[in-house]
Design a protein around this motif. Structure first.
Motif, PDB file in Angstrom:
ATOM      1  N   TYR A 535      11.113 -11.442  -7.757  1.00 31.05           N
ATOM      2  CA  TYR A 535      10.523 -12.726  -7.342  1.00 31.05           C
ATOM      3  C   TYR A 535      10.142 -12.670  -5.852  1.00 31.05           C
ATOM      4  N   GLU A 538       7.143 -10.366  -5.232  1.00 31.76           N
ATOM      5  CA  GLU A 538       5.875 -10.912  -5.705  1.00 31.76           C
ATOM      6  C   GLU A 538       5.385 -12.069  -4.858  1.00 31.76           C
ATOM      7  N   ASN A 539       6.319 -12.832  -4.281  1.00 31.28           N
ATOM      8  CA  ASN A 539       5.936 -14.092  -3.633  1.00 31.28           C
ATOM      9  C   ASN A 539       6.033 -14.093  -2.110  1.00 31.28           C
ATOM     10  N   ASN A 541       4.436 -13.306   0.494  1.00 28.35           N
ATOM     11  CA  ASN A 541       3.095 -12.842   0.854  1.00 28.35           C
ATOM     12  C   ASN A 541       2.662 -13.231   2.266  1.00 28.35           C
TER      13      ASN A 541
END
Length: 731
Positions: A535, A538-539, A541
């Motif tokens: 998680y 992926e997040n 960013n």
């Protein structure tokens, strides 16, 4: 000609303009002037300008031009060279402004340095006469100029030095004892130190012993004046290279130094520089100091006292952004000095004084003293290893109560001490102290109110588990993983809600270390961590979360390596795709300074080890940034000592002379090293699957066999060649 000179002087004013656009235009015009003309115009500006600032600036530019374009001057007619040199000495002799005179002295020194042949001989007899005349009959300013030149070019006399030795000694001794001009005495200290460091130690001791007394007196005067620290810095260099020369005056020097260090009326930078002098002597001649052991106890006491010089920052423990340690702070300088003292003199000489001084500090009601006492244990652990090892349990038990101290910075210092001992005394510390240390550290992970303490606790656990025998870790693994999981989940939620990330970054590194040590024993806990880590990967960013994402990538790859292909395979494709997406960043290449790059390069290599030959399919994406990193050309710089350079931004500088220093940007070197290590990994693991890239990689690696900036890069280049030869067989 006057018009041309006036126009050039106006151009110099433009070059010094604060207006960037105007300055850039001026630089273009300046660089368009032929070098031989520029040399004469700069000399003309020094001669004709009424502005002291402009004369000084012209002298700086002239020195730089001579440094970078000496060959142009060297091929000019001898008559032209002689006229130029004569004019330089004339201008130096008549210059009245101190700053301009110093810059001109530097320019003369640059010419002298370039005129020396391979044996150090210099074809400029007029300069030597100028120097002797200045020191014998000149004004104080002339004496300073001559001494400045000798300081810059101490081997200026070349092979004729012995012939001039009587005159040199007379010139320096008279200047060291100048009764009326402290600046002459200070300049003489710098010049004498520079000259002596070019001699053999025995010759210096034999021929210049009577110089030590006025030199010490001059250093004391310079410290008391707190004006020019040059003489003291020169004395530090002398202590490093010729420590035994100082032996006859050691008592005087040590007693004065200890008084200065103890006197808080002196500015911090002066106290720290005097401390540097003392530590340099200890490092350069430890046996000499051991024989004067009466000074060791007061040295330790003064360093410990300086370590208590801390700012009481109310929100220190709650900060989420931690700035780099300021080496100019007394507490930091003293802690580093104590570490160096212990390493140079050894535990037998230092540890008794630590044992005597630290317990009262730990019992103090002042948190700063408790903090300093614990940090002293950290600082002295490496140098006092044998002495501390014999009483390791007693030292650890003395530290442990402070893991629950009421002040967060004392708890922080306790974690620091335990973490440092875990590193310095591994694996003995882990085997003998695990049941004493781990419960307290694991409990302190709940200190949510003080993120810096919480983060440092997790860092101490990294130190503990990095060198921990697996059989010591395994009994703690279930409870430890439960604590890590709950902390990871809590801090991930905190990141989402408040953007606070300090503890999360560190806890992810701790999980990675535990997995790396536990290896396949981490398998039962794999699913407890992987969903949260994926998680984050992926997040996370945003630009400010790049380091967090990089650490997460590292953690995932280390867990994959620990549990093996079978367990990791279910997540492998998703993680590889996320790595690909992160690396291409929506079709754009990652920034060169992106902290994720080095983590990603290492992660790809681990993925290669995990999935084996199947990894070949990812090489077209993995290899381009890796090859770019392996071909990084180190940023180097030759800068003037006058220039303000940020030395703490990944640069390391080595002084080449009084005017210049050579710098290398270390950050790029580490990325290059990582890339080279990964290329070795791919060639070794993939064999024929790597054949397509062997020619490119060989072209990179062979020149790196002579890459003298970094030993590990050379080693990787050598290690890669057998694997590349094996790969190319299949091409």
């Amino acid at each position: 000609m006057a018009d041309v000179q006036d126009q050039f002087s106006a151009l110099l004013e433009t070059l010094a303009s604060p207006d960037n656009e105007a300055r850039n235009r001026g630089e273009e015009q300046y660089n368009a002037i032929p070098i031989d003309q520029r040399l004469n115009l700069l000399l003309g500006s020094i001669e004709t300008s009424s502005s002291t600032t402009l004369r000084a600036f012209a002298a700086i530019l002239l020195r730089r031009l001579l440094t970078n374009s000496w060959e142009v001057f060297a091929v000019s007619p001898m008559e032209t060279q002689n006229m130029f040199k004569a004019k330089l000495l004339e201008l130096l002799k008549r210059e009245s402004d101190e700053s301009a005179r110093k810059k001109l002295s530097d320019t003369v020194s640059e010419v002298a340095r370039n005129l020396q042949d391979g044996e150090g001989n210099m074809n400029w007899d007029e300069l030597l006469k100028f120097m002797f005349n200045c020191c014998n009959t000149g004004t104080a300013q002339h004496k300073e100029s001559a001494l400045s030149i000798l300081n810059s070019v101490p081997d200026i006399f070349g092979s004729a030095q012995q012939n001039y030795m009587g005159l040199i000694k007379e010139m320096l001794f008279a200047s060291l004892n100048d009764p009326d001009n402290p600046n002459v005495r200070f300049a003489a200290i710098r010049a004498t130190c520079a000259f002596l460091t070019g001699l053999e130690e025995d010759e210096a001791k034999r021929s210049f012993t009577d110089f030590l007394k006025p030199m010490l007196k001059g250093v004391e005067d310079c410290v008391v004046a707190e004006d020019d620290d040059g003489p003291l810095k020169s004395f530090v260099e002398l202590a490093e290279k010729l420590p035994k020369f100082l032996r006859p005056g050691l008592d005087q020097l040590m007693e004065f130094a200890l008084r200065v260090i103890a006197n808080t009326n002196f500015a911090d930078n002066w106290r720290q520089l005097v401390l540097e002098l003392v530590i340099t002597i200890c490092e350069a001649a430890p046996a000499m100091i051991r024989k004067k052991d009466k000074y060791i106890a007061p040295m330790v006491v003064q360093m410990l006292q300086m370590m208590t010089d801390l700012e009481d920052e109310e929100n220190w423990a709650m900060e989420d952004e931690v700035e780099d340690v300021d080496s100019d702070e007394n507490c930091v300088a003293a802690e580093a000095a104590l570490d160096r003292l212990a390493c140079s003199l050894g535990g037998k000489m230092v540890m008794p004084h630590i044992i005597q001084a630290v317990p009262p500090m730990l019992q103090s009601k002042e948190w700063k003293h408790r903090y300093a006492g614990l940090m002293a244990i950290s600082a002295s652990a490496e140098g006092c290893k044998k002495a501390m090892e014999a009483n390791l349990q007693g030292i650890v038990m003395a530290c442990l109560p402070y893991i629950a101290d009421e002040h967060p910075r004392v708890r922080f210092a306790c974690c620091n001490a335990l973490g440092q001992m875990a590193t310095d005394f591994s694996p003995l510390f882990q085997k003998k102290m695990h049941d004493k240390v781990l419960p307290g550290l694991i409990h302190l992970l709940d200190d949510d109110a003080h993120p810096r303490v919480q983060s440092h606790t997790a860092a101490a656990l990294v130190n503990f588990f990095e060198e921990c025998p697996q059989n010591v870790l395994l009994p703690y693994l279930p409870n430890l993983c439960q604590k890590m999981q709950s902390t990871l989940e809590k801090k991930t939620m905190e990141l989402v809600q408040t953007q606070r990330k300090l503890v999360l970054e560190q806890i992810i590194t701790t999980i990675a270390t535990i997995a790396d040590t536990a290896e396949n024993h981490f398998t039962p806990f794999y699913q407890n961590f992987m969903p949260n880590l994926k998680y984050i990967m992926e997040n996370a960013n945003d630009k400010e979360l790049r380091l967090l994402r990089g650490k997460t990538i590292e953690c995932i790859s280390l867990i994959g390596l620990a549990v093996g292909k079978e367990v990791f395979l279910s997540d492998a494709e998703q993680i590889m795709n996320m790595l690909l997406k992160a690396q291409t960043d929506d079709g754009e290449q990652m920034d060169a300074d992106d902290p994720q790059v080095s983590y990603m390069i290492s992660a790809w290599a681990r993925m290669c080890k995990i999935i084996g030959p199947q990894f070949t399919a990812y090489l077209p994406v993995v290899m381009p940034p890796l090859l770019r990193a392996a071909q990084i050309k180190p940023e180097v710089a030759l800068v003037d000592s006058d220039d303000q350079v940020e030395e703490d931004e990944g640069w390391e500088f080595v002084p080449l002379s009084d005017q210049q220093k050579f710098g290398v940007k270390t950050a790029g070197l580490e990325d290059k090293n990582t890339a080279c290590q990964m290329l070795v990994c791919y060639a070794r693991e993939l064999k024929e699957g790597f054949a397509e890239y062997t020619e490119q990689v060989v072209k990179i690696m062979v020149p790196l066999l002579k890459f003298y900036f970094h030993d590990l890069i050379r080693s990787a280049a050598a290690e890669s060649l057998p694997f590349l030869l094996e790969s190319v067989k299949h091409k």
